[in-house]
Motif scaffolding. Structure first.
Motif, PDB file in Angstrom:
ATOM      1  N   GLY A 113      -3.915  -1.413   7.614  1.00  0.00           N
ATOM      2  CA  GLY A 113      -3.721  -2.359   6.524  1.00  0.00           C
ATOM      3  C   GLY A 113      -3.283  -3.720   7.024  1.00  0.00           C
ATOM      4  N   LEU A 115      -4.333  -2.837   1.064  1.00  0.00           N
ATOM      5  CA  LEU A 115      -3.943  -1.650   0.297  1.00  0.00           C
ATOM      6  C   LEU A 115      -4.849  -0.456   0.573  1.00  0.00           C
ATOM      7  N   GLY A 141       0.816  -1.209   0.000  1.00  0.00           N
ATOM      8  CA  GLY A 141       0.000   0.000   0.000  1.00  0.00           C
ATOM      9  C   GLY A 141       0.843   1.248   0.000  1.00  0.00           C
TER      10      GLY A 141
END
Length: 489
Positions: free
Chosen positions: A401, A349, A114
């Motif tokens: 995340g 992400l 990400g």
């Protein structure tokens, strides 16, 4: 930031940190060579961590400088970020193995992907398309070699070929009055006139001045510190597999110590062991290469040569190299994990996309002399801009995340109790602002994000209940799961 900070304070301290790091790992390789009697020991590659550089620049330093209108305040916030990162590295050797053992690889690499897609890849990509005559040509040169295996004449490195091509296009365009890349003799003259000798100067007072940003800094410093520990262990294992065993504790401690030294001298960027030791070893990298690299960095950063290089080389010629790094990090999450975990990686992400979008939006609003609150969240929502959603989802994106990715993996594997445990951890982290918050705290006794914390607790309860219910159908076999991910004909 003014040149006096960048070239006079940050770069000299950064050069010192990188030199200490490369020399230390050269020394470790020397001890290994003496112990084993081999002459092919390759030091661990190390230097400024790329993901951390973008995070501390765009998530910590830029907002702090923009809010206060003082570049020094932004610099100080970055110094405090590294200060805490350093101690996490030094002390984290005790907890890193445990974190690594309980967290799925897709979650760890997914949240890093990400960062790579947003804060590492997007800015270089945008810069390339602002000057495509240089950016796309340099990108093609790099991709042809690093992905396509093309060897350039006399073994010249692709990065050097790309930079040379960018310089030729930029300086050649001046002959036709196009000015591509913004190169000019005036800038070169200014760089030469500022040529001088700058050594690191203690910045301890600036470090402690930045403690006012502590709550905001801990949101990213702690999770990134944990990632550093896992990454360092992975890279040490990679080196051992290539024939060069190094002590993990010494590696983690060294990264923390040299980062702390650099921080106290004015460097706001963390040091890290790089992935890729087997590649360096295969290309013939040895002890002298590591030591020479460290000395060269000192020469470049202490003698003002970097300012001259920036006046000679268009930045857009370097942007494809950063995009390439982001591509590799992002791709690694999918390439080194089971295919059936791909949805969990995508889930990991999403918080970073929100954080990146909010960062851009805040920068644009600040440049316009206003803010989201001044415009009104309802008015922004009516225009399709869900600012509140970006703010909540993007807060503490690293940990968010990781938690979402872990929940996704365990649900895919039908390990609902483990998924519930990570959701419960998400509830605690959200309560104190490590996730979904702009700063760490308690929030007047009700928690920083009590509604989000309650939602995670409810998810944990639901997942725990699912773990006690007999499954209606057998778990999907890996082959069938991967086939289900294939696009429809």
């Amino acid at each position: 930031m003014p040149d006096s900070i960048v070239f006079g304070r940050i770069l000299p301290a950064l050069g010192l940190m990188m030199c200490l790091s490369t020399l230390y790992y050269a020394w470790l390789a020397y001890r290994l060579a003496l112990k084993t009697g081999r002459d092919d020991a390759c030091p661990l590659p190390s230097g400024v961590s790329v993901p951390h550089t973008f995070i501390v620049t765009f998530v910590i330093m830029l907002p702090s400088a923009g809010t206060t209108g003082d570049a020094v305040k932004g610099w100080e916030a970055g110094l405090v970020w590294v200060f805490f990162q350093s101690f996490i590295l030094m002390l984290g050797g005790f907890i890193a193995p445990y974190v690594r053992r309980i967290t799925p690889r897709a979650a760890l690499l997914g949240t890093l992907a990400g960062v790579s897609v947003t804060f590492i890849s997007m800015r270089p990509a945008l810069e390339m398309y602002m000057t495509p005559h240089i950016g796309l040509v340099c990108l093609a040169i790099i991709l042809g070699s690093w992905f396509g295996g093309v060897r350039y004449p006399k073994g010249i490195p692709a990065g050097l070929v790309a930079i040379a091509a960018g310089m030729i296009i930029a300086w050649g365009s001046n002959l036709f009055g196009l000015g591509l890349g913004g190169m000019s003799l005036d800038k070169v003259g200014a760089a030469i006139s500022s040529f001088g000798f700058s050594v690191p100067v203690p910045a301890i007072s600036h470090v402690f001045s930045g403690f006012e940003y502590l709550g905001v800094i801990l949101v990213t410093a702690i999770p990134f510190g944990i990632y550093d520990l896992v990454e360092a262990m992975d890279n040490v294992e990679s080196a051992e597999a290539a024939g060069d065993p190094y002590p993990t504790t010494r590696v983690l401690s060294a990264d923390g110590v040299v980062s702390l030294v650099g921080c106290l001298m004015g460097n706001p960027f963390i040091n890290a062991v790089y992935i890729g030791h087997p590649g360096w070893k295969a290309m013939g990298g040895r002890i002298g290469y590591s030591a020479a690299t460290g000395i060269m960095v000192i020469v470049l950063s202490w003698f003002g040569i970097i300012a001259l290089l920036l006046a000679l080389i268009p930045v857009v010629a370097i942007s494809p190299i950063l995009l390439y790094i982001g591509m590799l990090i992002g791709a690694q999450a999918f390439q080194t994990t089971p295919h059936r975990h791909a949805p969990a990686i995508v889930l990991a992400l999403t918080p970073h996309l929100a954080a990146w979008a909010k960062t851009l939006m805040d920068g644009a609003l600040t440049a316009a002399g206003t803010s989201a609150a001044a415009i009104g969240f309802d008015k922004l929502g009516a225009a399709g801009v869900l600012y509140r959603g970006l703010e909540v989802m993007g807060g503490g994106a690293i940990l968010t995340g990781l938690v979402l990715g872990a929940v996704g993996v365990f649900v895919i594997e039908r390990q609902f109790a483990n998924a519930a445990a990570f959701a419960a951890a998400g509830a605690i982290l959200s309560y104190f602002g490590f996730m979904h918050g702009e700063a760490v705290g308690v929030g007047g006794g009700l928690g920083v994000k009590p509604s989000v914390a309650f939602a995670y607790a409810a998810v944990a309860a639901l997942l725990l209940a699912l773990s006690r219910i007999p499954l209606a159908s057998p778990a999907i076999e890996p082959e069938r799961a991967e086939a289900a991910l294939a696009p429809a004909e």
